[in-house]
Design an enzyme around this catalytic site. Sequence first.
Site, short mmCIF file in Angstrom:
data_model
loop_
_atom_site.label_atom_id
_atom_site.label_comp_id
_atom_site.label_asym_id
_atom_site.label_seq_id
_atom_site.Cartn_x
_atom_site.Cartn_y
_atom_site.Cartn_z
N HIS A 121 0.63 -1.04 -0.03
CA HIS A 121 0.00 0.15 -0.15
C HIS A 121 0.97 1.38 -0.02
O HIS A 121 1.90 1.23 0.67
CB HIS A 121 -0.74 0.01 1.24
CG HIS A 121 -2.02 0.93 1.29
ND1 HIS A 121 -1.95 2.26 1.24
CD2 HIS A 121 -3.45 0.71 0.83
CE1 HIS A 121 -3.19 2.99 1.39
NE2 HIS A 121 -3.83 2.17 1.09
N GLY A 162 7.02 20.93 11.80
CA GLY A 162 8.18 20.12 11.87
C GLY A 162 9.33 20.28 11.01
O GLY A 162 9.13 21.21 10.08
N GLY A 219 9.61 8.83 8.77
CA GLY A 219 9.03 9.28 7.42
C GLY A 219 8.12 10.65 7.73
O GLY A 219 8.13 11.11 8.84
#
Lengths: 299, 299
Positions: B81, B161, B170
């Site tokens: 996915h 961030g 990630g």
Amino acid sequence: MKILMCVPNISEGKDLNLVEQVIDEIRSVKGALVIDHSSDSDHNRSVLTYLGEPEAVLNASKAMAAKAIELIDMSKHHGSHPRMGAVDVVPFIPVRGVKTEEAVKISKQLGKYLGGLGVPVFYYEDAATRTERILLTRIRKGEYEGLEEKLKDPQWTPDEGPAQFNSRSGATVTGARFPLIALNVNLRTNDISIAKNIAKAVRHINGGFRYVRAIALAIEDQGMVQVSMNLTNYLKTPIPRVLETIRSEARRYGVNVAGSELIGPVPLGALEEPLKHYLQVHEFCMSQIIENSILDTLD
Amino acid sequence: MKILMCVPNISEGKDLNLVEQVIDEIRSVKGALVIDHSSDSDHNRSVLTYLGEPEAVLNASKAMAAKAIELIDMSKHHGSHPRMGAVDVVPFIPVRGVKTEEAVKISKQLGKYLGGLGVPVFYYEDAATRTERILLTRIRKGEYEGLEEKLKDPQWTPDEGPAQFNSRSGATVTGARFPLIALNVNLRTNDISIAKNIAKAVRHINGGFRYVRAIALAIEDQGMVQVSMNLTNYLKTPIPRVLETIRSEARRYGVNVAGSELIGPVPLGALEEPLKHYLQVHEFCMSQIIENSILDTLD
């Protein structure tokens, strides 16, 4: 969470301060939630609606009834609605996750409590102890004024409490019954005979559905007629089956349904069949409804 | 009570023990209720569904995300996915009494929190800060493997961030979107071209309803075909309008609807139009549903 509903009728509809005091007794019980109440001064009668877990509803009902009996003197009561007691009738209605037997048990706990307070108590509907005590109208026949005589008849020995007439409290009827769905269907015609024919087609007494009571009414200001119904068991006689029969019968006369009305509180369970029927979602599970899954986790 | 739902996708679908640890973080937050979770080992991905008052859902989401980031190492992740982060996507979905703006605000509080943990965060859907960040597929294009390069592009500076690649976590996509209704309609024919024509008739992209996505599928074991849909705004494109269009289009070919499927959790609000439409109860108020009146009183 389990939900039991209680819709007592008390014999005071003029003194709203008194009615508030009775309702406050319900509100004071943790877990009992008053969702509606209405008072009618001609009837001199109030209808209260509250619900919660069975235990909370029983406690609220005891507190409610004790206060009503304390404050209402039936020997001075006048009103146009039939009645035989200060706390006239207390139906317990299983709404969600409660079996009829459990609702019956709760009604009998209330009955014993009221009997202990000196009130003659009759059980009706699903709690009835004899067939002639199933219908409220039959128990209440003769009303308060005929109660002293009625109690002398061995056939009408109360299920709880003294067989002696209590002039202040009168008698109380309590029991359990399935939630009732009040459904009105309005037809685009002013021909009352069409509504009468359709009412006959759907109601039990004339060969219609087992759990339908129906009458025909004119709605004169709208130039329409109405089939006004009570569905007394929405599981066995579901809403769409009745509505589709009305639509089909109306079509015979070239008449359409203009609109319908669901009156008052409706258990979510009564809406399962309408959704499944009309959306054809044969496998739909009511616990897929997000709000329902939350209630399932509450206690 | 207000209900906000959160359906995060985390990048672990094989190690069910790890997934349980992440779910336990949600369960440990008072007022957050896990109603579903599923893991797919090929996708190597899990979908969690929980809900509650907005504040509880925010706290559960922070705890869930922190644990997933602690336990999942994206540099070792393989799965079929598309994904770009350990906590891949966190949609907040207003289910009951919550405005889109409130859901957006909650998603941005989560975004700031994750940014503070060193995770690059992108806002999408109703929380998107730029039009090219509305669609998840566009943000996620290039996936985890392309993320280091993507972050160097000033067009893809994260909303929260560091712009620096974090090989372990990630990046995370979060935002708010309307509840999605997954509705499949099965047709009594094995002619896929009929389902394709109907899918085209109802879906937005071909001139159909604004909030409908639809594809045609064969259900070979049943000899039927299916129009499989997502309704992305059940208030503006309600279920009965879509279903009646499908029924009407199917009739052109002499085909009937065999049944429908509502998949997964459904907000009660999505069922208001089906009830009003098919029962013609134009004045029906959802607070008449007894269960609903109880939820209204909870906080």
